[in-house]
Write a protein that holds these residues in place. Structure first.
Motif, mmCIF file in Angstrom:
data_model
loop_
_atom_site.group_PDB
_atom_site.id
_atom_site.type_symbol
_atom_site.label_atom_id
_atom_site.label_comp_id
_atom_site.label_asym_id
_atom_site.label_seq_id
_atom_site.Cartn_x
_atom_site.Cartn_y
_atom_site.Cartn_z
ATOM 1 N N THR A 195 33.348 -24.399 -48.377
ATOM 2 C CA THR A 195 32.065 -24.707 -48.999
ATOM 3 C C THR A 195 31.076 -25.149 -47.935
ATOM 4 O O THR A 195 31.255 -26.184 -47.301
ATOM 5 C CB THR A 195 32.212 -25.820 -50.051
ATOM 6 O OG1 THR A 195 33.126 -25.403 -51.058
ATOM 7 C CG2 THR A 195 30.872 -26.113 -50.708
ATOM 8 N N LYS A 196 30.029 -24.381 -47.776
ATOM 9 C CA LYS A 196 28.987 -24.695 -46.799
ATOM 10 C C LYS A 196 27.957 -25.653 -47.402
ATOM 11 O O LYS A 196 27.274 -26.387 -46.704
ATOM 12 C CB LYS A 196 28.312 -23.396 -46.368
ATOM 13 C CG LYS A 196 27.434 -23.491 -45.145
ATOM 14 C CD LYS A 196 27.027 -22.102 -44.684
ATOM 15 C CE LYS A 196 26.259 -22.168 -43.371
ATOM 16 N NZ LYS A 196 25.951 -20.811 -42.858
ATOM 17 N N GLY A 197 27.826 -25.657 -48.698
ATOM 18 C CA GLY A 197 26.897 -26.509 -49.425
ATOM 19 C C GLY A 197 26.578 -25.841 -50.751
ATOM 20 O O GLY A 197 27.036 -24.726 -51.006
ATOM 21 N N PRO A 198 25.823 -26.484 -51.607
ATOM 22 C CA PRO A 198 25.332 -27.850 -51.508
ATOM 23 C C PRO A 198 26.406 -28.868 -51.880
ATOM 24 O O PRO A 198 27.475 -28.496 -52.372
ATOM 25 C CB PRO A 198 24.191 -27.861 -52.519
ATOM 26 C CG PRO A 198 24.625 -26.866 -53.560
ATOM 27 C CD PRO A 198 25.342 -25.781 -52.805
ATOM 28 N N LEU A 229 31.457 -19.254 -35.411
ATOM 29 C CA LEU A 229 31.718 -20.673 -35.197
ATOM 30 C C LEU A 229 30.440 -21.457 -34.927
ATOM 31 O O LEU A 229 30.282 -22.590 -35.397
ATOM 32 C CB LEU A 229 32.705 -20.852 -34.042
ATOM 33 C CG LEU A 229 34.160 -20.496 -34.344
ATOM 34 C CD1 LEU A 229 35.014 -20.664 -33.094
ATOM 35 C CD2 LEU A 229 34.707 -21.346 -35.475
ATOM 36 N N HIS A 230 29.514 -20.869 -34.190
ATOM 37 C CA HIS A 230 28.282 -21.594 -33.874
ATOM 38 C C HIS A 230 27.396 -21.779 -35.100
ATOM 39 O O HIS A 230 26.448 -22.577 -35.086
ATOM 40 C CB HIS A 230 27.502 -20.870 -32.770
ATOM 41 C CG HIS A 230 27.014 -19.504 -33.166
ATOM 42 N ND1 HIS A 230 25.908 -19.302 -33.953
ATOM 43 C CD2 HIS A 230 27.513 -18.266 -32.884
ATOM 44 C CE1 HIS A 230 25.734 -18.008 -34.145
ATOM 45 N NE2 HIS A 230 26.688 -17.349 -33.501
ATOM 46 N N ASP A 231 27.704 -21.050 -36.169
ATOM 47 C CA ASP A 231 26.920 -21.155 -37.401
ATOM 48 C C ASP A 231 27.703 -21.830 -38.523
ATOM 49 O O ASP A 231 27.264 -21.850 -39.665
ATOM 50 C CB ASP A 231 26.486 -19.751 -37.848
ATOM 51 C CG ASP A 231 25.408 -19.791 -38.918
ATOM 52 O OD1 ASP A 231 24.546 -20.688 -38.859
ATOM 53 O OD2 ASP A 231 25.430 -18.933 -39.831
ATOM 54 N N SER A 232 28.875 -22.372 -38.190
ATOM 55 C CA SER A 232 29.739 -22.948 -39.237
ATOM 56 C C SER A 232 29.379 -24.398 -39.517
ATOM 57 O O SER A 232 30.197 -25.305 -39.411
ATOM 58 C CB SER A 232 31.212 -22.837 -38.822
ATOM 59 O OG SER A 232 31.440 -23.490 -37.586
ATOM 60 N N TRP A 233 28.125 -24.597 -39.918
ATOM 61 C CA TRP A 233 27.637 -25.923 -40.268
ATOM 62 C C TRP A 233 27.693 -26.114 -41.784
ATOM 63 O O TRP A 233 28.098 -25.215 -42.523
ATOM 64 C CB TRP A 233 26.204 -26.100 -39.765
ATOM 65 C CG TRP A 233 25.325 -24.906 -39.952
ATOM 66 C CD1 TRP A 233 25.111 -23.897 -39.058
ATOM 67 C CD2 TRP A 233 24.551 -24.570 -41.118
ATOM 68 N NE1 TRP A 233 24.250 -22.965 -39.584
ATOM 69 C CE2 TRP A 233 23.878 -23.355 -40.841
ATOM 70 C CE3 TRP A 233 24.341 -25.187 -42.344
ATOM 71 C CZ2 TRP A 233 23.031 -22.745 -41.755
ATOM 72 C CZ3 TRP A 233 23.494 -24.584 -43.262
ATOM 73 C CH2 TRP A 233 22.859 -23.370 -42.966
ATOM 74 N N ILE A 234 27.260 -27.280 -42.229
ATOM 75 C CA ILE A 234 27.159 -27.541 -43.667
ATOM 76 C C ILE A 234 25.756 -28.041 -43.957
ATOM 77 O O ILE A 234 25.027 -28.485 -43.064
ATOM 78 C CB ILE A 234 28.211 -28.573 -44.151
ATOM 79 C CG1 ILE A 234 28.030 -29.928 -43.468
ATOM 80 C CG2 ILE A 234 29.610 -28.050 -43.933
ATOM 81 C CD1 ILE A 234 27.287 -30.959 -44.241
ATOM 82 N N LEU A 280 36.129 -16.778 -40.408
ATOM 83 C CA LEU A 280 35.655 -17.878 -41.245
ATOM 84 C C LEU A 280 34.458 -17.408 -42.057
ATOM 85 O O LEU A 280 33.619 -16.647 -41.565
ATOM 86 C CB LEU A 280 35.261 -19.051 -40.345
ATOM 87 C CG LEU A 280 34.900 -20.393 -40.984
ATOM 88 C CD1 LEU A 280 36.131 -21.011 -41.652
ATOM 89 C CD2 LEU A 280 34.359 -21.347 -39.916
ATOM 90 N N VAL A 281 34.368 -17.876 -43.320
ATOM 91 C CA VAL A 281 33.237 -17.527 -44.182
ATOM 92 C C VAL A 281 32.728 -18.788 -44.870
ATOM 93 O O VAL A 281 33.490 -19.485 -45.553
ATOM 94 C CB VAL A 281 33.634 -16.486 -45.252
ATOM 95 C CG1 VAL A 281 32.472 -16.261 -46.224
ATOM 96 C CG2 VAL A 281 34.018 -15.170 -44.610
ATOM 97 N N GLY A 282 31.448 -19.089 -44.678
ATOM 98 C CA GLY A 282 30.821 -20.211 -45.369
ATOM 99 C C GLY A 282 30.266 -19.764 -46.706
ATOM 100 O O GLY A 282 29.542 -18.768 -46.793
ATOM 101 N N VAL A 283 30.599 -20.493 -47.769
ATOM 102 C CA VAL A 283 30.285 -20.067 -49.140
ATOM 103 C C VAL A 283 29.318 -21.035 -49.810
ATOM 104 O O VAL A 283 29.425 -22.254 -49.645
ATOM 105 C CB VAL A 283 31.595 -19.981 -49.967
ATOM 106 C CG1 VAL A 283 31.287 -19.733 -51.443
ATOM 107 C CG2 VAL A 283 32.497 -18.887 -49.425
ATOM 108 N N ASN A 284 28.386 -20.483 -50.569
ATOM 109 C CA ASN A 284 27.514 -21.279 -51.421
ATOM 110 C C ASN A 284 28.317 -21.770 -52.628
ATOM 111 O O ASN A 284 28.868 -20.970 -53.386
ATOM 112 C CB ASN A 284 26.323 -20.421 -51.881
ATOM 113 C CG ASN A 284 25.322 -21.190 -52.717
ATOM 114 O OD1 ASN A 284 25.653 -21.801 -53.717
ATOM 115 N ND2 ASN A 284 24.068 -21.141 -52.305
#
Length: 355
Positions: free
Chosen positions: A77-80, A315-320, A104-108
């Motif tokens: 979960t990347k957010g919210p 990885l450089h974009d794997s923020w929250i 890796l995949v960041g999900v809404n």
């Protein structure tokens, strides 16, 4: 076959689920529960998540009968959500992805709820009522995008219920909303409350202020019981939600309703929505607490949809971020179209927290 593991920890629940081509292989979860009258602080919630995350991860793999070598992608979960809990699970997901050598995949989080609801119920093209502790939105798929047709203009419906539960000291175990639902079944007297619908939007803060003041007076004078207040609050809030959902259905010409989010497992809400759908000749789709309440499988499912379309998070974009809206370029396959969630009049929160 594609196997995706999903990490969810945006609030007081931590869940890790595994999906294989639309099949839920495992979905263990833990909940951080505070004493009656108290909410949960981000730092304490994050501490809880850190304490149990490895145990939940082990359970997810064991229940699925898989090893790390069987996993094709790691979703998180990347957010919210709440910053500290989100950050905790993002760190774990990123570490796991690197240790296992997996993308890796960041999900809404919001899309996770919607896509999980569609998977479980097999709803085709529903008007979606998304109701949880942090969100209240009526969403429909229109012109190749998920669009928000109505939403709360202040607090979410789940937050309203939770805060009222604190006022009358209702237990948080297993959740304040569940306990309000049970108490409401024993209520018989309806206390009139403000009813605030503005077009397709709703407002709950005035109702909360009114019933907080009424509770102190009425309970002290024995004018009504706590059960009566729970009953009245549910009936009022849910009537408002049914109204804006029906309005969105009429606008979109939809004949399906899908309820998702933690409040969506409330049987009274499902019953009231079902009456409306029956009158319109429409179908109602809903799930139980396994998939309505925040869980890892919903993140895995949305991650699976994204991964199979070629999306990965570097990885450089794997923020929250605590207020996350999917960018217009994000593709989640649905009839081979691009989909995203837009929030009317709001810009994405700029202060993202790097992991």
């Amino acid at each position: 076959m594609t196997v995706v593991i999903g990490f969810e920890g945006s609030a007081n629940k931590i869940g890790i689920g595994i999906i294989r081509d639309g099949e839920v292989l495992s979905n263990p979860r833990r909940t951080y529960i505070t004493p009656p009258g108290q909410g949960f602080l981000p730092s304490e919630t994050a501490r809880h998540h850190r304490a149990v995350v490895l145990t939940v991860l082990q359970e997810a793999l064991q229940q699925a009968g898989l090893t790390p070598a069987d996993i094709d992608c790691v979703a998180y979960t990347k957010g919210p959500g709440m910053g500290a809990p989100l950050l905790t699970l993002a760190l774990v997901a990123r570490t796991v992805a690197q240790l296992w050598g997996r993308p890796l995949v960041g999900v809404n989080h919001c899309i996770g709820h919607v896509e999980m609801g569609r998977l479980i119920t097999q709803a085709h093209n529903p008007t979606v009522l998304y109701v949880s502790g942090g969100n209240t939105q009526v969403i429909a798929y229109s012109e190749r995008r998920y669009r928000i047709f109505g939403e709360t203009i202040d607090i979410a419906v789940g937050n309203c219920l939770d805060r009222f539960a604190r006022v009358i000291k209702i237990s948080n175990d297993p959740s304040p909303g569940y306990n309000i639902e049970q108490m409401a079944k024993r209520g018989s007297r309806y206390v009139e409350l403000p009813y605030t619908v503005k077009g397709m939007d709703v407002s709950f803060s005035g109702i909360l202020s009114f019933i907080e003041e009424a509770a102190n007076k009425m309970l002290a004078s024995a004018e009504c019981s706590a059960e009566d207040l729970c009953f009245s609050l549910q009936e009022t809030l849910f009537s408002m939600l049914v109204e804006i959902t029906e309005r969105a259905m009429a606008h979109c010409g939809s004949q399906e309703v899908l309820i998702v989010g933690g409040v969506g497992c409330n049987l009274r809400l499902q019953e009231m929505m079902g009456v409306m759908c029956k009158e319109r000749g429409a179908k109602l789709f809903a799930t139980d607490e396994r998939f309505c309440i925040d869980n890892g499988a919903m993140i895995a499912q949305a991650g699976w949809e994204m991964f199979r379309s070629g999306q990965v998070t570097e990885l450089h974009d794997s923020w929250i971020t605590q207020r996350y809206e999917a960018p217009p370029t994000q593709i989640i396959p649905r009839c081979h179209d691009q989909t995203t969630i837009y929030s009317r009049g709001q810009q994405p929160f700029q202060h993202a927290v790097p992991v």
